[in-house]
Structure formats: C-alpha cells, structure tokens
Design an enzyme around this catalytic site. Structure first.
Site, PDB file in Angstrom:
ATOM      1  N   TYR A 133       0.756  -1.485   0.339  1.00  0.00           N
ATOM      2  CA  TYR A 133       0.358   0.076   0.086  1.00  0.00           C
ATOM      3  C   TYR A 133       0.716   0.815  -0.027  1.00  0.00           C
ATOM      4  O   TYR A 133       0.386   2.103  -0.607  1.00  0.00           O
ATOM      5  CB  TYR A 133      -1.220  -0.357   1.239  1.00  0.00           C
ATOM      6  CG  TYR A 133      -1.815  -1.498   1.457  1.00  0.00           C
ATOM      7  CD1 TYR A 133      -2.401  -1.910   0.450  1.00  0.00           C
ATOM      8  CD2 TYR A 133      -2.859  -1.084   1.902  1.00  0.00           C
ATOM      9  CE1 TYR A 133      -3.151  -3.302  -0.161  1.00  0.00           C
ATOM     10  CE2 TYR A 133      -4.169  -2.114   2.047  1.00  0.00           C
ATOM     11  CZ  TYR A 133      -4.250  -2.818   1.030  1.00  0.00           C
ATOM     12  OH  TYR A 133      -5.354  -3.889   0.976  1.00  0.00           O
TER      13      TYR A 133
ATOM     14  N   LYS B  39       3.623 -15.093   4.690  1.00  0.00           N
ATOM     15  CA  LYS B  39       3.217 -16.234   3.659  1.00  0.00           C
ATOM     16  C   LYS B  39       5.209 -16.612   3.655  1.00  0.00           C
ATOM     17  O   LYS B  39       5.776 -16.082   2.169  1.00  0.00           O
ATOM     18  CB  LYS B  39       2.875 -15.589   2.718  1.00  0.00           C
ATOM     19  CG  LYS B  39       3.193 -16.653   1.149  1.00  0.00           C
ATOM     20  CD  LYS B  39       1.955 -17.366   1.803  1.00  0.00           C
ATOM     21  CE  LYS B  39       0.992 -18.595   0.015  1.00  0.00           C
ATOM     22  NZ  LYS B  39       0.809 -18.920   0.105  1.00  0.00           N
TER      23      LYS B  39
ATOM     24  N   ASP C 178      -2.964 -18.524   3.451  1.00  0.00           N
ATOM     25  CA  ASP C 178      -3.910 -19.230   2.544  1.00  0.00           C
ATOM     26  C   ASP C 178      -4.512 -20.251   3.852  1.00  0.00           C
ATOM     27  O   ASP C 178      -5.486 -20.185   4.329  1.00  0.00           O
ATOM     28  CB  ASP C 178      -3.105 -19.937   1.446  1.00  0.00           C
ATOM     29  CG  ASP C 178      -2.146 -20.320   1.377  1.00  0.00           C
ATOM     30  OD1 ASP C 178      -1.204 -20.388   2.826  1.00  0.00           O
ATOM     31  OD2 ASP C 178      -1.494 -20.866   0.784  1.00  0.00           O
TER      32      ASP C 178
ATOM     33  N   ASP D  24      -5.783  -6.453   5.802  1.00  0.00           N
ATOM     34  CA  ASP D  24      -7.056  -6.415   5.113  1.00  0.00           C
ATOM     35  C   ASP D  24      -8.226  -7.539   4.756  1.00  0.00           C
ATOM     36  O   ASP D  24      -9.596  -7.418   4.361  1.00  0.00           O
ATOM     37  CB  ASP D  24      -6.533  -5.759   3.490  1.00  0.00           C
ATOM     38  CG  ASP D  24      -7.160  -4.773   2.997  1.00  0.00           C
ATOM     39  OD1 ASP D  24      -8.857  -5.021   4.026  1.00  0.00           O
ATOM     40  OD2 ASP D  24      -7.589  -3.916   2.047  1.00  0.00           O
TER      41      ASP D  24
ATOM     42  N   ASP E 265     -12.127  -8.063   6.473  1.00  0.00           N
ATOM     43  CA  ASP E 265     -12.887  -8.242   5.893  1.00  0.00           C
ATOM     44  C   ASP E 265     -13.965 -10.187   6.386  1.00  0.00           C
ATOM     45  O   ASP E 265     -14.957 -10.349   6.608  1.00  0.00           O
ATOM     46  CB  ASP E 265     -12.460  -7.833   4.735  1.00  0.00           C
ATOM     47  CG  ASP E 265     -13.336  -6.324   4.743  1.00  0.00           C
ATOM     48  OD1 ASP E 265     -13.172  -5.771   5.495  1.00  0.00           O
ATOM     49  OD2 ASP E 265     -13.500  -6.110   2.966  1.00  0.00           O
TER      50      ASP E 265
END
Length: 354
Positions: free
Chosen positions: A140, A189, A221, A245, A249
């Site tokens: 970002y 990751k 994942d 992020d 959600d």
C-alpha cells in the site's frame, strides 16, 4: 480540561449513524467535548479537497478521532467529488496521524447465530476474534509504477517492511494477548515472501520478551481456510497490511454483518482513530435503515482505549447485547420473528438498556 474528540461523520450513512452515536456518548460520557469537521465528499463540496487543512488543524488539537465513512455511489466514481475519495481522505488521514496498527474485533453474538454464513456448530465456543493489522507498510505504501516494455503494459507494487514496523505490531499483539487468552497467531507467507520471512523472524524475537504468551505461525492461505473451518481456535491474529485487509473483512462477515464491526487504529504514541469497518452505503443513506452498531461500538472502543472509561464502554456493549436479546433488528440482521426497526429506533433501545 475535559477531553475532546474530532467527529468526522463523512458521507453516505456516516452522518446519520454518527448522530445516533453522539446520543449514546452524551448519555455515558457528557464530559467529552465534540468538535466537528468535514472529510471525504462532504469536505470536497466546501473545500475542493477530501482532507482539507481545516480538518487537519481540528484533529491535531483533539485527543481522539471518531470517524464515520467516506465515498459516493459507484456510478459517480469519476466525478470530482468522489474520484479517489477514499485514498485522499481515510488513507491520507491514517498517514497524517501515523496510524501504525489497526485493531478490528469480530464479536459473535449468541442472539444472531442463525444469520452467520457458518453452520451453528462451527460457531460453538466462538466469542471474539481480534485481528491486528499493520497499517503503514506493505504494497500500500511501497513504490508503485506502471510502464510499457516489449509492447506490454507492466504494473509493479513493491512490498516493503523494516524490522521496527514489525516489532511495533508484535509488541502490541503480545500486550493485548496478555489481557485476553494469552495466545497470538502471526499470519504471513514466509514460504514465499522475504517480507514475510522477516515478519516471522521479528515476531519470534519479540516473543522472547513475553514468555507467558503462546505464539503460533500460520500461512495466510491456511488462515483464510481455518477462519471458515474452525474460527473458535483464534483469539488474537496479527498480520501485515495486505493480509490484514483481506482477513479482517473475512472475519467480520462471520458474525453476520459488517454493520456490527467496529475498528480502531493507533499511532506509536497511542493516538486513536475509531471507525466502523463497513463503507458509506450510499444506496441506503438518509433512509433510517443503517445499522448503528459498528459506529456505536467504535465509540465504546474509543472510551476504553483513549480515555480509560472501561465502565462506560462495557455498559454500551452490554446495552447492545440486551437490545439484540430483546429481539430488535435493523434490516441487515433481520430474522423471522424479530422486530424490524430503523437506525434511530435501534439506538433508542440501546439508550433504554443503558
């Protein structure tokens, strides 16, 4: 001197849920002074800026920020009032305040178990999942560029972290976990990304200072899958900006509606910005349909974390639970046999239970 907060209601449903939230604030903590400012599309109409200087000056003299939502209709996204509205307002606000960590709790309410997308047996033992997301690093804020080579367009977004950024999240996660179930799941990751390898190394180093906390590492994942298969295994999840992020959600949807999900963002100095996790929902704005829970719960987080008003925060949260137990529902959490009410009437019931 009484503490003061900057109230930035924003766009869409922001002003109406903020108005109801301030009714709750007035009842539980009337000593807090409110100062109102414009941001997002509402600010653009007056200042031709989504985050005007007047708003910056306002928040710089306040003790916390209570934020609503920004953004307009999708079909108007290219109009000057709405173009890049979120980037120019909330992202700019986070950068201005140097908000480094986002805290988003996903609370499971027994009265609403039937509206969850998960089967009830998967919700057994679920209380609350707290996701801590780093806010100032990753793709970002890394270098971005789009260029053409060999006749093809190429886009690049650079993910970047330094160990100090990661350590700040780790310390925050372990301190929060010490007040809860004393366990942290760090999500990365690390089997692929160098930023994630550093993330894992730093968390392992910081964990040595908190021997009472159990640290577990999980690949992102797998975490996404485990949130669906067995959400009760999680208490505090700490992760990077991009992964946070997405996962926050996903976790927010499990209790049944984004309209119930508050959040808080903190700077390294402890300054807090508090906001609902959902968007501005312009399609229902001004219709007395919005669920005020997320905004009111954000207020509760503000009272607890910025002003140490734990009794008042607990009272708000209990009043919301009692309102749900009494069968009152806004449209997003409506169930057969329950009483459908609007934004104001739902808040009336919360105030009644206070």
């Amino acid at each position: 001197m009484n503490p003061s907060i900057a109230v930035l209601a924003g766009d869409g449903i922001g002003p109406e849920v903020m108005a109801q939230t301030l009714r709750v604030l007035q009842q539980v903590a009337p000593q807090i002074t409110t100062k109102h400012g414009l941001i997002g599309g509402a600010a653009y109409c007056q200042y031709k800026s989504h985050f005007p200087t007047a708003t910056k000056q306002l928040i710089d003299v306040c003790d916390a920020v209570l934020f609503g939502s920004v953004g307009g209709p999708i079909e108007a996204a290219e109009q000057p009032q709405w173009k890049n509205c979120e980037v120019n307002s909330i992202l700019a606000l986070r950068n201005h305040l140097k908000l480094a960590i986002n805290s988003r709790p996903a609370k499971f309410y027994p009265a609403l178990k039937d509206i969850s997308p998960l089967k009830n047996e998967r919700l057994e033992a679920c209380d609350e999942i707290l996701i801590l997301r780093e806010l100032l690093g990753d793709v970002y804020f890394g270098e971005k560029r789009t260029y053409t080579a060999n006749g093809y367009k190429i886009a690049e977004d650079t993910a970047k972290y330094d160990e100090n950024q990661i350590a700040q999240v780790a310390h925050h996660a372990f301190k929060i976990a010490a007040t809860r179930k004393q366990q942290v799941v760090s999500v990365d990751k690390a089997n692929v990304l160098d930023t994630s390898k550093l993330w894992r190394q730093v968390f392992q180093q910081v964990a040595k200072q908190y021997p009472e906390i159990t640290l577990t590492h999980m690949l992102v994942d797998n975490c996404a899958m485990q949130l669906i298969l067995n959400p009760a295994q999680f208490d505090v999840i700490a992760t990077s900006n991009l992964f946070g992020d997405i996962l926050s959600d996903a976790a927010s949807a499990l209790p049944g509606s984004l309209g119930m999900m508050p959040s808080a963002s903190f700077s390294s100095k402890g300054f807090g910005l508090y906001e609902p996790s959902g968007g501005s929902a312009p399609d229902i704005a001004g219709q007395n349909k919005a669920n005020p829970m997320a905004q009111i719960l954000s207020l509760a987080m503000m009272l607890r974390h910025s002003f140490d008003l734990h009794t008042e925060a607990n009272a708000i949260e209990k009043a919301i639970e009692n309102t749900l137990d009494a069968g009152f529902r806004t449209q997003d959490i409506m169930q057969v046999g329950r009483r459908a009410v609007g934004t104001q009437a739902f808040t009336d019931e919360i105030l009644h239970h206070l």
